[in-house]
Write a protein that holds these residues in place. Sequence first.
Motif, PDB file in Angstrom:
ATOM      1  N   VAL A   1       2.986  10.606   7.063  1.00  0.00           N
ATOM      2  CA  VAL A   1       2.443   9.548   6.207  1.00  0.00           C
ATOM      3  C   VAL A   1       3.575   8.983   5.353  1.00  0.00           C
ATOM      4  O   VAL A   1       4.172   9.707   4.545  1.00  0.00           O
TER       5      VAL A   1
ATOM      6  N   ASN B   1       5.378   6.820   2.248  1.00  0.00           N
ATOM      7  CA  ASN B   1       4.983   6.780   0.828  1.00  0.00           C
ATOM      8  C   ASN B   1       5.155   5.407   0.190  1.00  0.00           C
ATOM      9  O   ASN B   1       4.945   5.246  -1.006  1.00  0.00           O
TER      10      ASN B   1
ATOM     11  N   PRO C   1      -0.514   5.868   8.917  1.00  0.00           N
ATOM     12  CA  PRO C   1      -0.058   7.213   9.255  1.00  0.00           C
ATOM     13  C   PRO C   1       0.196   7.337  10.759  1.00  0.00           C
ATOM     14  O   PRO C   1      -0.411   6.630  11.573  1.00  0.00           O
TER      15      PRO C   1
ATOM     16  N   ARG D   1      -6.899   2.882  -8.025  1.00  0.00           N
ATOM     17  CA  ARG D   1      -6.770   3.878  -9.083  1.00  0.00           C
ATOM     18  C   ARG D   1      -8.088   4.157  -9.803  1.00  0.00           C
ATOM     19  O   ARG D   1      -8.205   5.129 -10.539  1.00  0.00           O
TER      20      ARG D   1
ATOM     21  N   VAL E   1      -4.328   5.585  -3.568  1.00  0.00           N
ATOM     22  CA  VAL E   1      -4.624   6.941  -3.072  1.00  0.00           C
ATOM     23  C   VAL E   1      -5.135   6.845  -1.627  1.00  0.00           C
ATOM     24  O   VAL E   1      -6.006   6.008  -1.333  1.00  0.00           O
ATOM     25  N   TRP E   2      -4.637   7.704  -0.785  1.00  0.00           N
ATOM     26  CA  TRP E   2      -5.141   7.773   0.585  1.00  0.00           C
ATOM     27  C   TRP E   2      -5.755   9.135   0.859  1.00  0.00           C
ATOM     28  O   TRP E   2      -5.409  10.141   0.246  1.00  0.00           O
ATOM     29  N   LYS E   3      -6.686   9.136   1.800  1.00  0.00           N
ATOM     30  CA  LYS E   3      -7.340  10.363   2.233  1.00  0.00           C
ATOM     31  C   LYS E   3      -7.448  10.331   3.754  1.00  0.00           C
ATOM     32  O   LYS E   3      -7.894   9.336   4.329  1.00  0.00           O
TER      33      LYS E   3
ATOM     34  N   LEU F   1      -6.428  15.753   4.061  1.00  0.00           N
ATOM     35  CA  LEU F   1      -5.168  15.536   3.358  1.00  0.00           C
ATOM     36  C   LEU F   1      -5.316  14.382   2.385  1.00  0.00           C
ATOM     37  O   LEU F   1      -6.012  13.402   2.646  1.00  0.00           O
ATOM     38  N   ASN F   2      -4.617  14.500   1.253  1.00  0.00           N
ATOM     39  CA  ASN F   2      -4.638  13.451   0.225  1.00  0.00           C
ATOM     40  C   ASN F   2      -3.200  13.159  -0.222  1.00  0.00           C
ATOM     41  O   ASN F   2      -2.338  14.039  -0.176  1.00  0.00           O
ATOM     42  N   GLY F   3      -2.985  11.930  -0.680  1.00  0.00           N
ATOM     43  CA  GLY F   3      -1.672  11.562  -1.186  1.00  0.00           C
ATOM     44  C   GLY F   3      -1.704  10.170  -1.765  1.00  0.00           C
ATOM     45  O   GLY F   3      -2.771   9.555  -1.907  1.00  0.00           O
ATOM     46  N   THR F   4      -0.545   9.657  -2.126  1.00  0.00           N
ATOM     47  CA  THR F   4      -0.441   8.317  -2.695  1.00  0.00           C
ATOM     48  C   THR F   4       0.582   7.512  -1.946  1.00  0.00           C
ATOM     49  O   THR F   4       1.516   8.051  -1.340  1.00  0.00           O
ATOM     50  N   VAL F   5       0.432   6.196  -2.005  1.00  0.00           N
ATOM     51  CA  VAL F   5       1.378   5.274  -1.386  1.00  0.00           C
ATOM     52  C   VAL F   5       1.617   4.132  -2.373  1.00  0.00           C
ATOM     53  O   VAL F   5       0.693   3.689  -3.068  1.00  0.00           O
TER      54      VAL F   5
END
Length: 231
Positions: A147, A149, A164, A179, A209-211, A223-227
């Motif tokens: 993924v 960023n 991704p 947000r 935020v991505w999931k 999975l979670n994260g930010t871009v």
Amino acid sequence: SSKQNTTLMNVSWNINNKKFSGNNISYCFNQAGTRTIQANIKDQNSCTNSFITQVLVYPQPIADFSYTPTQPIESLDEVIFTNTSKNAEKFEWNISIINQTSQEKNTSVLFENTGTYVVALTAQNEKQCLDTAIKSIYVLPDFTIFVPNIFTPNGDNLNETFKPIVRGQKEYRFQIFNRWGQKIFETTDTNQGWDGTFKGEECKSDVYVWKITVVSAKEEKVLNGTVALER
């Protein structure tokens, strides 16, 4: 004549149009088939004689094999090994790590774990001559995810979408939230990425935020994260 007069003084050989000399010689034939050997004999009194014989040379076994798929996924893809050996009638497969063997002409394996496996096929002909083919096969993990960023949907045709890279999945869901927790994008297509818009309007430069939910042959992962979206 006496024994001394019949003692061999010189022997010359003609094998495959090549000349050799000496009472005893050795020669390796590199082609199968019937080959002719001629010996010319001369004693110390210059008396000569010759004889011709034939040798049957058997073909050497040549071991080889192919396999499919060439990029198998652990616990998902059964690998089919196809024997393409020549001049052989008996075979033995040996596969490293799992120590699996087989005497069948062809074989198959379902690799349960990712990694590099060495596969050896030994071929034997009717004269017990052997040849071995060795190849390495890399078994991919049941799924992998990369993924990024950051992406820049600014119209320059570079890094325009946020997508991704997923491999080996059975099910997939990709979501984007702003947000405030509002869902602004969702897809189950691994070929579809987010273009930085919501309801046809461009989203502002910000962190989102991505999931990702992925189901593989073995398990489910969330999975979670930010871009960062930058215009």
